[in-house]
Write a protein that holds these residues in place. Structure first.
Motif, PDB file in Angstrom:
ATOM      1  N   MET A 259       0.490 -15.305  29.473  1.00  0.00           N
ATOM      2  CA  MET A 259       0.783 -14.999  30.867  1.00  0.00           C
ATOM      3  C   MET A 259       2.080 -14.212  31.010  1.00  0.00           C
ATOM      4  SD  MET A 259      -1.717 -16.175  32.673  1.00  0.00           S
ATOM      5  CE  MET A 259      -1.056 -16.201  34.333  1.00  0.00           C
ATOM      6  N   GLY A 260       2.981 -14.343  30.028  1.00  0.00           N
ATOM      7  CA  GLY A 260       4.251 -13.646  30.103  1.00  0.00           C
ATOM      8  C   GLY A 260       4.177 -12.180  29.723  1.00  0.00           C
ATOM      9  N   ASN A 261       3.051 -11.728  29.223  1.00  0.00           N
ATOM     10  CA  ASN A 261       2.902 -10.339  28.794  1.00  0.00           C
ATOM     11  C   ASN A 261       1.860  -9.643  29.667  1.00  0.00           C
ATOM     12  OD1 ASN A 261       2.763  -7.910  27.456  1.00  0.00           O
ATOM     13  ND2 ASN A 261       1.747  -8.721  25.639  1.00  0.00           N
ATOM     14  N   ARG A 262       2.318  -8.754  30.515  1.00  0.00           N
ATOM     15  CA  ARG A 262       1.397  -8.069  31.440  1.00  0.00           C
ATOM     16  C   ARG A 262       0.493  -7.082  30.716  1.00  0.00           C
ATOM     17  NH1 ARG A 262       4.622  -5.497  36.230  1.00  0.00           N
ATOM     18  NH2 ARG A 262       2.481  -5.066  36.888  1.00  0.00           N
ATOM     19  N   ASP A 263       0.885  -6.696  29.488  1.00  0.00           N
ATOM     20  CA  ASP A 263       0.066  -5.751  28.721  1.00  0.00           C
ATOM     21  C   ASP A 263      -0.913  -6.453  27.778  1.00  0.00           C
ATOM     22  OD1 ASP A 263       1.333  -3.550  29.850  1.00  0.00           O
ATOM     23  OD2 ASP A 263       2.917  -3.538  28.340  1.00  0.00           O
ATOM     24  N   ALA A 264      -0.919  -7.780  27.787  1.00  0.00           N
ATOM     25  CA  ALA A 264      -1.769  -8.530  26.860  1.00  0.00           C
ATOM     26  C   ALA A 264      -3.248  -8.268  27.140  1.00  0.00           C
ATOM     27  CB  ALA A 264      -1.473 -10.020  26.969  1.00  0.00           C
ATOM     28  N   MET A 265      -4.057  -8.479  26.137  1.00  0.00           N
ATOM     29  CA  MET A 265      -5.495  -8.268  26.270  1.00  0.00           C
ATOM     30  C   MET A 265      -6.090  -9.257  27.275  1.00  0.00           C
ATOM     31  SD  MET A 265      -8.401  -8.294  23.279  1.00  0.00           S
ATOM     32  CE  MET A 265      -8.364 -10.079  23.033  1.00  0.00           C
ATOM     33  N   VAL A 266      -6.870  -8.741  28.195  1.00  0.00           N
ATOM     34  CA  VAL A 266      -7.543  -9.566  29.199  1.00  0.00           C
ATOM     35  C   VAL A 266      -8.981  -9.095  29.332  1.00  0.00           C
ATOM     36  CG1 VAL A 266      -5.428 -10.014  30.518  1.00  0.00           C
ATOM     37  CG2 VAL A 266      -6.862  -8.049  31.096  1.00  0.00           C
ATOM     38  N   VAL A 267      -9.770  -9.904  30.010  1.00  0.00           N
ATOM     39  CA  VAL A 267     -11.126  -9.491  30.354  1.00  0.00           C
ATOM     40  C   VAL A 267     -11.025  -8.638  31.611  1.00  0.00           C
ATOM     41  CG1 VAL A 267     -13.406 -10.249  31.097  1.00  0.00           C
ATOM     42  CG2 VAL A 267     -12.195 -11.509  29.311  1.00  0.00           C
ATOM     43  N   TRP A 329     -12.942  -6.137  27.231  1.00  0.00           N
ATOM     44  CA  TRP A 329     -11.565  -6.426  26.864  1.00  0.00           C
ATOM     45  C   TRP A 329     -10.717  -5.175  27.113  1.00  0.00           C
ATOM     46  CZ3 TRP A 329     -12.776  -9.227  21.649  1.00  0.00           C
ATOM     47  CH2 TRP A 329     -12.740 -10.615  21.849  1.00  0.00           C
ATOM     48  N   VAL A 330      -9.595  -5.330  27.806  1.00  0.00           N
ATOM     49  CA  VAL A 330      -8.668  -4.229  28.025  1.00  0.00           C
ATOM     50  C   VAL A 330      -7.255  -4.724  27.745  1.00  0.00           C
ATOM     51  CG1 VAL A 330     -10.110  -3.075  29.748  1.00  0.00           C
ATOM     52  CG2 VAL A 330      -8.447  -4.783  30.484  1.00  0.00           C
ATOM     53  N   SER A 331      -6.357  -3.807  27.434  1.00  0.00           N
ATOM     54  CA  SER A 331      -4.966  -4.170  27.175  1.00  0.00           C
ATOM     55  C   SER A 331      -4.062  -3.011  27.564  1.00  0.00           C
ATOM     56  CB  SER A 331      -4.764  -4.531  25.695  1.00  0.00           C
ATOM     57  OG  SER A 331      -5.116  -3.445  24.852  1.00  0.00           O
ATOM     58  N   GLY A 332      -2.746  -3.229  27.481  1.00  0.00           N
ATOM     59  CA  GLY A 332      -1.803  -2.179  27.812  1.00  0.00           C
ATOM     60  C   GLY A 332      -1.882  -1.783  29.272  1.00  0.00           C
ATOM     61  N   GLU A 333      -1.807  -0.490  29.512  1.00  0.00           N
ATOM     62  CA  GLU A 333      -1.837   0.018  30.883  1.00  0.00           C
ATOM     63  C   GLU A 333      -3.148  -0.323  31.578  1.00  0.00           C
ATOM     64  OE1 GLU A 333      -0.550   1.622  34.355  1.00  0.00           O
ATOM     65  OE2 GLU A 333       0.610   1.172  32.540  1.00  0.00           O
ATOM     66  N   ALA A 334      -4.249  -0.348  30.810  1.00  0.00           N
ATOM     67  CA  ALA A 334      -5.545  -0.700  31.396  1.00  0.00           C
ATOM     68  C   ALA A 334      -5.528  -2.122  31.925  1.00  0.00           C
ATOM     69  CB  ALA A 334      -6.656  -0.532  30.362  1.00  0.00           C
ATOM     70  N   ALA A 335      -4.833  -3.035  31.224  1.00  0.00           N
ATOM     71  CA  ALA A 335      -4.717  -4.411  31.693  1.00  0.00           C
ATOM     72  C   ALA A 335      -3.900  -4.480  32.976  1.00  0.00           C
ATOM     73  CB  ALA A 335      -4.083  -5.285  30.608  1.00  0.00           C
ATOM     74  N   ARG A 336      -2.815  -3.706  33.048  1.00  0.00           N
ATOM     75  CA  ARG A 336      -2.001  -3.676  34.261  1.00  0.00           C
ATOM     76  C   ARG A 336      -2.803  -3.130  35.448  1.00  0.00           C
ATOM     77  NH1 ARG A 336       3.794  -3.495  33.821  1.00  0.00           N
ATOM     78  NH2 ARG A 336       4.511  -3.983  31.704  1.00  0.00           N
ATOM     79  N   GLN A 337      -3.538  -2.068  35.231  1.00  0.00           N
ATOM     80  CA  GLN A 337      -4.335  -1.480  36.298  1.00  0.00           C
ATOM     81  C   GLN A 337      -5.452  -2.422  36.738  1.00  0.00           C
ATOM     82  OE1 GLN A 337      -3.623   1.271  37.968  1.00  0.00           O
ATOM     83  NE2 GLN A 337      -1.796   1.521  36.684  1.00  0.00           N
ATOM     84  N   ASN A 338      -6.045  -3.096  35.790  1.00  0.00           N
ATOM     85  CA  ASN A 338      -7.097  -4.054  36.122  1.00  0.00           C
ATOM     86  C   ASN A 338      -6.556  -5.156  37.019  1.00  0.00           C
ATOM     87  OD1 ASN A 338      -9.808  -5.519  35.451  1.00  0.00           O
ATOM     88  ND2 ASN A 338      -8.247  -7.025  34.938  1.00  0.00           N
ATOM     89  N   GLU A 339      -5.390  -5.680  36.661  1.00  0.00           N
ATOM     90  CA  GLU A 339      -4.788  -6.746  37.447  1.00  0.00           C
ATOM     91  C   GLU A 339      -4.387  -6.240  38.831  1.00  0.00           C
ATOM     92  OE1 GLU A 339      -3.415 -10.845  37.636  1.00  0.00           O
ATOM     93  OE2 GLU A 339      -4.887  -9.681  36.518  1.00  0.00           O
ATOM     94  N   ALA A 340      -3.823  -5.018  38.890  1.00  0.00           N
ATOM     95  CA  ALA A 340      -3.415  -4.451  40.176  1.00  0.00           C
ATOM     96  C   ALA A 340      -4.618  -4.240  41.088  1.00  0.00           C
ATOM     97  CB  ALA A 340      -2.684  -3.124  39.953  1.00  0.00           C
ATOM     98  N   GLY A 341      -5.718  -3.764  40.488  1.00  0.00           N
ATOM     99  CA  GLY A 341      -6.918  -3.537  41.279  1.00  0.00           C
ATOM    100  C   GLY A 341      -7.501  -4.812  41.839  1.00  0.00           C
ATOM    101  N   LEU A 342      -7.475  -5.863  41.051  1.00  0.00           N
ATOM    102  CA  LEU A 342      -8.023  -7.133  41.508  1.00  0.00           C
ATOM    103  C   LEU A 342      -7.135  -7.749  42.582  1.00  0.00           C
ATOM    104  CD1 LEU A 342      -9.221  -8.709  38.146  1.00  0.00           C
ATOM    105  CD2 LEU A 342     -10.629  -7.866  40.008  1.00  0.00           C
TER     106      LEU A 342
END
Length: 350
Positions: A259-267, A329-342
């Motif tokens: 949770m502390g890493n915004r660039d970590a791999m997420v679904v 699975w996405v990570s890095g900037e894609a993970a940040r954008q995914n979270e921002a979009g949601l």
């Protein structure tokens, strides 16, 4: 007599030719239908083998002295070598207090901190991969979930609603209470195995197994195995995924690092294509062994084990969609954008 001049012979000849053609057409049907490869590229099969391999390692590690602490000998074993800190030598006056503390630091705290750093480092970048891909407890959780689902159409007795009786690939099934006759004995069997294996991490394995085979465990061995089997049976049957979500310290620290890493791999969820979910039955929600909503924001996925069953389910249900699956699975900037979009779009539908 010619075939043409005899109508019956002509009919028999034509029937024989038709049977020959049908037989030939049957022979060219492949045994394995085309396109039968797993839509997820074999990810879940690889994960299953990883879980099996680590469970075997968990059972055999004490037998081969790969990792255990021997209460009888008073020292640990690591990779087949005796692992001593020198308490006996210190008591005999052979080493000083400084050497003793140095041994404790190098042989106890350093390995523990190193293993912890490795675990947290992996979790920081990829999440709870250990839980979803290796943990011998989580493999039991998933196995009993599947059996209980066969018995009740629910993965646990605490589930409020039954799940759809279909698989992501379209296969259907029906709940049958007779599966309880498999579920309960297997849960108790897993608990017994766990209790025995945990005991071999503390006592010489060949003594423990020898006593069990002979039916002559010591009083303390019997108490440990019996108590462990009862407690673990109750946990496996009633609280297995609750333990993973709320009580497992190893899982908690992995989740905190992740949770502390915004660039970590997420679904990641392609929210703009959310309408494509209408052709599905929320398969990603139903397959999650931790009972999470994979299309939700990261903070609502705190205990995600990265098992990727939701991703595989989406890949299966959307395999005919030219735009591909909606989960990945996405990570890095894609993970940040995914979270921002949601976050911008609010909660996803259940």
């Amino acid at each position: 007599m010619s075939k043409v001049g005899n109508p019956h012979a002509q009919d028999a000849f034509e029937a024989s030719a038709l049977r020959h053609q049908l037989g030939a057409s049957r022979r060219i049907i492949p045994i394995v239908p085309a396109g039968s490869a797993a839509p997820d590229g074999g990810r879940q099969r690889a994960r299953l083998w990883a879980q099996i391999g680590f469970f075997v390692l968990f059972v055999l590690a004490p037998v081969f002295d790969l990792l255990r602490y021997d209460l009888v000998a008073g020292h640990a074993w690591f990779l087949g070598m005796e692992w001593r800190v020198g308490l006996a030598e210190y008591s005999a006056g052979q080493i000083g207090l400084g050497q003793l503390w140095l041994n404790i630091g190098l042989k106890i705290f350093l390995p523990i901190l190193g293993a912890g750093a490795l675990l947290i480092g992996v979790a920081w970048k990829w999440g709870r991969l250990y839980c979803g891909w290796l943990c011998p407890h989580f493999s039991v959780v998933e196995t009993i979930n599947q059996l209980m689902r066969r018995a009740t159409a629910k993965p646990s007795i605490w589930e409020k609603r039954t799940l759809p009786t279909r698989e992501p690939d379209g296969r259907t099934w029906r709940a049958d209470p007779r599966w309880w006759f498999v579920t309960v004995p297997l849960a108790i069997g897993f608990a017994f195995v766990w209790a025995v294996v945990l005991l071999t991490y503390l006592l010489p394995p060949f003594e423990v197994y020898g006593n069990l085979i002979a039916g002559t465990p010591t009083r303390n061995q019997f108490i440990f195995i019996a108590a462990g089997t009862v407690v673990l049976s109750a946990e496996f049957l009633f609280a297995r995924h609750l333990f993973c979500r709320f009580a497992c310290a190893v899982g908690l620290f992995q989740s905190l690092a992740w949770m502390g890493n915004r660039d970590a791999m997420v679904v990641g969820f392609e929210r703009k294509r959310g309408a494509d979910c209408n052709s599905c039955y929320s398969a990603c929600d139903h397959v999650c062994p931790m009972r999470l909503k994979p299309r939700n924001i990261k903070r609502m996925m705190f205990t995600c084990t990265q098992c990727a069953q939701c991703v595989s389910a989406c890949e299966t249900t959307q395999q005919d969609n030219p735009n591909g699956p909606l989960l990945s699975w996405v990570s890095g900037e894609a993970a940040r954008q995914n979270e921002a979009g949601l976050r911008a779009g609010g909660k996803t539908r259940d």
